[in-house]
Scaffold this motif. Structure first.
Motif, PDB file in Angstrom:
ATOM      1  N   ASP A   1      -4.556 -16.751   0.529  1.00 48.59           N
ATOM      2  CA  ASP A   1      -6.010 -16.724   0.629  1.00 48.59           C
ATOM      3  C   ASP A   1      -6.309 -15.425   1.382  1.00 48.59           C
ATOM      4  N   SER A   2      -7.198 -14.586   0.866  1.00 48.12           N
ATOM      5  CA  SER A   2      -7.316 -13.237   1.455  1.00 48.12           C
ATOM      6  C   SER A   2      -7.909 -13.242   2.861  1.00 48.12           C
ATOM      7  N   LYS A   3      -8.433 -14.381   3.332  1.00 49.55           N
ATOM      8  CA  LYS A   3      -8.853 -14.450   4.745  1.00 49.55           C
ATOM      9  C   LYS A   3      -7.644 -14.231   5.653  1.00 49.55           C
ATOM     10  N   ASP A   4      -6.443 -14.499   5.115  1.00 44.21           N
ATOM     11  CA  ASP A   4      -5.209 -14.352   5.895  1.00 44.21           C
ATOM     12  C   ASP A   4      -4.508 -13.018   5.639  1.00 44.21           C
ATOM     13  N   MET A   5      -5.202 -12.094   4.995  1.00 49.14           N
ATOM     14  CA  MET A   5      -4.587 -10.792   4.697  1.00 49.14           C
ATOM     15  C   MET A   5      -4.155 -10.106   5.986  1.00 49.14           C
ATOM     16  N   GLY A   6      -3.005  -9.439   5.935  1.00 46.71           N
ATOM     17  CA  GLY A   6      -2.504  -8.781   7.146  1.00 46.71           C
ATOM     18  C   GLY A   6      -1.862  -7.444   6.827  1.00 46.71           C
ATOM     19  N   LEU A   7      -1.514  -6.743   7.867  1.00 48.31           N
ATOM     20  CA  LEU A   7      -0.971  -5.390   7.726  1.00 48.31           C
ATOM     21  C   LEU A   7       0.349  -5.380   6.977  1.00 48.31           C
ATOM     22  N   ASP A   8       1.156  -6.441   7.114  1.00 48.80           N
ATOM     23  CA  ASP A   8       2.447  -6.480   6.418  1.00 48.80           C
ATOM     24  C   ASP A   8       2.226  -6.500   4.905  1.00 48.80           C
ATOM     25  N   THR A   9       1.271  -7.318   4.454  1.00 49.35           N
ATOM     26  CA  THR A   9       0.994  -7.373   3.004  1.00 49.35           C
ATOM     27  C   THR A   9       0.389  -6.056   2.536  1.00 49.35           C
ATOM     28  N   TRP A  10      -0.487  -5.484   3.324  1.00 46.43           N
ATOM     29  CA  TRP A  10      -1.062  -4.175   2.953  1.00 46.43           C
ATOM     30  C   TRP A  10       0.042  -3.138   2.790  1.00 46.43           C
TER      31      TRP A  10
ATOM     32  N   ALA B   1       0.842  -1.276  -0.686  1.00 45.47           N
ATOM     33  CA  ALA B   1       0.742   0.186  -0.796  1.00 45.47           C
ATOM     34  C   ALA B   1       2.046   0.765  -1.347  1.00 45.47           C
ATOM     35  N   LEU B   2       3.179   0.225  -0.894  1.00 47.96           N
ATOM     36  CA  LEU B   2       4.467   0.748  -1.374  1.00 47.96           C
ATOM     37  C   LEU B   2       4.683   0.413  -2.852  1.00 47.96           C
ATOM     38  N   ARG B   3       4.283  -0.809  -3.280  1.00 50.45           N
ATOM     39  CA  ARG B   3       4.440  -1.152  -4.710  1.00 50.45           C
ATOM     40  C   ARG B   3       3.507  -0.263  -5.548  1.00 50.45           C
ATOM     41  N   CYS B   4       2.308  -0.012  -5.054  1.00 50.87           N
ATOM     42  CA  CYS B   4       1.391   0.884  -5.788  1.00 50.87           C
ATOM     43  C   CYS B   4       2.022   2.267  -5.898  1.00 50.87           C
ATOM     44  N   ARG B   5       2.513   2.781  -4.794  1.00 49.43           N
ATOM     45  CA  ARG B   5       3.122   4.121  -4.785  1.00 49.43           C
ATOM     46  C   ARG B   5       4.266   4.195  -5.804  1.00 49.43           C
ATOM     47  N   HIS B   6       5.100   3.136  -5.820  1.00 53.12           N
ATOM     48  CA  HIS B   6       6.230   3.088  -6.751  1.00 53.12           C
ATOM     49  C   HIS B   6       5.737   3.156  -8.203  1.00 53.12           C
TER      50      HIS B   6
ATOM     51  N   GLU C   1     -11.740  -4.592   2.311  1.00 56.36           N
ATOM     52  CA  GLU C   1     -10.852  -4.014   3.325  1.00 56.36           C
ATOM     53  C   GLU C   1      -9.563  -3.503   2.671  1.00 56.36           C
ATOM     54  N   THR C   2      -8.987  -4.320   1.782  1.00 60.25           N
ATOM     55  CA  THR C   2      -7.762  -3.888   1.090  1.00 60.25           C
ATOM     56  C   THR C   2      -8.047  -2.650   0.237  1.00 60.25           C
ATOM     57  N   ALA C   3      -9.191  -2.669  -0.456  1.00 55.10           N
ATOM     58  CA  ALA C   3      -9.541  -1.516  -1.305  1.00 55.10           C
ATOM     59  C   ALA C   3      -9.664  -0.257  -0.442  1.00 55.10           C
ATOM     60  N   PHE C   4     -10.347  -0.368   0.689  1.00 58.27           N
ATOM     61  CA  PHE C   4     -10.544   0.796   1.564  1.00 58.27           C
ATOM     62  C   PHE C   4      -9.209   1.271   2.141  1.00 58.27           C
ATOM     63  N   PHE C   5      -8.362   0.319   2.549  1.00 63.48           N
ATOM     64  CA  PHE C   5      -7.043   0.690   3.083  1.00 63.48           C
ATOM     65  C   PHE C   5      -6.251   1.458   2.008  1.00 63.48           C
ATOM     66  N   LEU C   6      -6.216   0.913   0.783  1.00 64.94           N
ATOM     67  CA  LEU C   6      -5.410   1.559  -0.271  1.00 64.94           C
ATOM     68  C   LEU C   6      -5.966   2.934  -0.634  1.00 64.94           C
TER      69      LEU C   6
ATOM     70  N   ALA D   1       7.017   3.455   7.332  1.00 63.98           N
ATOM     71  CA  ALA D   1       6.928   3.248   8.787  1.00 63.98           C
ATOM     72  C   ALA D   1       5.831   2.231   9.104  1.00 63.98           C
ATOM     73  N   MET D   2       4.733   2.288   8.330  1.00 62.32           N
ATOM     74  CA  MET D   2       3.640   1.322   8.539  1.00 62.32           C
ATOM     75  C   MET D   2       4.104  -0.083   8.221  1.00 62.32           C
ATOM     76  N   THR D   3       4.869  -0.211   7.129  1.00 64.87           N
ATOM     77  CA  THR D   3       5.314  -1.542   6.694  1.00 64.87           C
ATOM     78  C   THR D   3       6.257  -2.158   7.707  1.00 64.87           C
ATOM     79  N   THR D   4       7.078  -1.310   8.330  1.00 63.71           N
ATOM     80  CA  THR D   4       8.087  -1.861   9.233  1.00 63.71           C
ATOM     81  C   THR D   4       7.627  -1.833  10.697  1.00 63.71           C
ATOM     82  N   ALA D   5       6.478  -1.230  10.953  1.00 54.75           N
ATOM     83  CA  ALA D   5       6.021  -1.114  12.352  1.00 54.75           C
ATOM     84  C   ALA D   5       5.875  -2.506  12.975  1.00 54.75           C
ATOM     85  N   THR D   6       6.455  -2.687  14.145  1.00 55.82           N
ATOM     86  CA  THR D   6       6.326  -3.998  14.799  1.00 55.82           C
ATOM     87  C   THR D   6       4.948  -4.120  15.431  1.00 55.82           C
TER      88      THR D   6
END
Ligand code: SIN
Length: 315
Positions: free
Chosen positions: A59-68, A72-77, A98-103, A209-214
Motif C-alpha cells: 500500500d503506497s502509504k507505506d512507501m519508503g526509501l528502500d523501495t524507492w 530507481a535501480l530497476r529503472c536505470r537498468h 512523491e515517487t514520481a518526483f523522487f524518480l 549508495a542510496m539503496t544501501t544507506a543505513t
C-alpha cells in the motif's frame, strides 16, 4: 507504438487491490494482485512486447526509501537497454506524486517512465486500473516521450507538478497552475506542453549508495496553523533532525512562535525550507527572507528535494 519493449514494474496499490464485494470501492485491501495477473486480465495488452517485474507489493502509504532505491535501480537498468522504449510503474495513488518526483530527481530519464494507478480496486464492478494501464503503455511507447510522468484518468502529468487532489474521484490528480503535459485519447498522447526535461540523473554508484544507506538525512515536515508554536521544532531538534520543511500559510507566512523556533533551528545548522500548505501556487521569495522558499514544491516534494540535497552534501 515503436515495436520496442515496455517494462512494467509492479509496486502494489489499489490498482492491485481486492475487496470482498465488487460494489465496495473503499473497503478493500491494496496490493493483493501480482503484476503478471493484473496484466493478464487486460486483453488489449496480449500482443504487446511487455516485460513485467514485481518490485514491491505494498500500500503506497507505506512507501519508503528502500523501495524507492530499488525502483530507481530497476529503472536505470531497464532504461539502459536499447530495445526498451519505456517503463510503466503501477503504484498506489497516495504517495504517487512523491515517487514520481523522487524518480524524476534521480533519473531525469531521456525515455519515458510512466507511473499509473487506480482509485478503484481490481475487483470493482468497473475498475479504472485497466484503462489507466493501457493509457500508460501508450505513453511509454510514444515516439519522443521522455521524463517521469503520471498517467491517470486519461491525463498526463509531469512529476514536478502532479498532486493528488481528491480522495475518491477517478480523476484524482491535478497539475495545478502548470496544467497537464497532455491527454491520452484512443491510445494517442495529445500534448499541451513539453515533456519533462531529461538530464544525466545521478550516477549508478550514488543510487546504489542510496539503496544501501543505513541512514538518510532526517527531514521532517511541520505545519503552521492557528495556535501553532515552536514546541514541535524544539522536540525535533532535541531528537536530532537534519532538515525541516514548513508547510506555511499562504505565500509562506508563519505563526510568529513557530517562525522564531525555525529561525533558531536554522541558526543551529538545520536547513529549513518554507513551502505552502495551499493546494495551488508557489511561495514567491523576497530578497530579505530569513527562511528560504521551496518555490513551487509542495511540502512533500520539498522534503524529498532537501533529503537529496543533504544526502549529496554528506556523500
Ligand atoms: C495506495 O496508495 O496504495 C492505496 C490507495 C490507492 O492506490 O488509491
Amino acid at each position: 507504438m515503436t515495436g520496442k519493449k515496455i517494462v512494467i514494474l509492479g509496486t502494489g496499490g489499489t490498482i492491485a487491490g481486492t475487496a470482498s464485494a465488487a460494489q465496495d470501492n473503499i473497503g478493500y485491501t491494496a496490493a493483493q494482485v501480482g503484476i503478471n495477473e493484473l496484466l493478464g486480465s487486460i486483453a488489449a495488452l496480449e500482443k504487446l512486447p511487455l516485460v513485467a517485474e514485481q518490485v514491491a507489493q505494498i500500500d503506497s502509504k507505506d512507501m519508503g526509501l528502500d523501495t524507492w532505491g530499488r525502483l530507481a535501480l530497476r529503472c536505470r537498468h531497464w532504461l539502459a537497454q536499447a530495445d526498451v522504449a519505456g517503463i510503466v510503474i503501477t503504484h498506489g495513488t497516495d504517495t504517487l506524486e512523491e515517487t514520481a518526483f523522487f524518480l524524476q530527481s534521480v533519473l531525469a530519464p531521456a525515455k519515458p517512465v510512466v507511473l499509473t494507478c487506480a482509485m478503484r480496486p481490481a475487483t470493482a464492478v468497473t475498475p479504472d486500473g485497466p484503462q489507466n494501464v493501457l493509457d500508460a503503455v501508450a505513453v511509454a511507447s510514444a515516439a519522443g516521450a521522455r521524463g517521469v510522468v503520471v498517467v491517470c484518468a486519461g491525463t498526463i502529468h509531469a512529476a514536478a507538478d502532479v498532486a493528488k487532489q481528491h480522495t475518491y474521484r477517478l480523476n484524482a490528480f491535478s497539475s495545478g497552475d502548470a496544467g497537464p503535459v497532455g491527454y491520452v485519447e484512443e491510445g494517442q498522447p495529445r500534448l499541451s506542453r513539453n515533456w519533462p526535461e531529461a538530464g544525466p540523473g545521478l550516477p549508478v554508484r550514488t543510487l546504489q549508495a542510496m539503496t544501501t544507506a543505513t541512514q538518510w538525512p532526517r527531514v521532517e515536515i511541520v505545519m503552521s496553523h492557528a495556535g501553532a508554536n515552536g514546541r514541535v521544532v524544539e522536540a525535533l531538534l532535541a531528537q536530532g533532525v537534519d532538515g525541516l520543511v514548513v508547510a506555511a500559510t499562504g505565500n509562506g507566512t508563519l505563526h510568529h512562535e513557530l517562525e522564531a523556533a525555525l529561525v533558531k533551528a536554522q541558526g543551529a545548522g538545520v536547513k529549513v525550507l518554507r513551502a505552502t500548505r495551499c493546494a495551488q501556487g508557489r511561495v514567491i521569495a523576497r530578497p530579505d527572507d530569513t527562511l528560504a522558499s521551496a518555490g513551487a514544491l509542495s511540502p512533500v516534494k520539498a522534503r524529498i528535494a532537501l533529503m537529496l540535497e543533504l544526502f549529496a552534501a554528506a556523500a
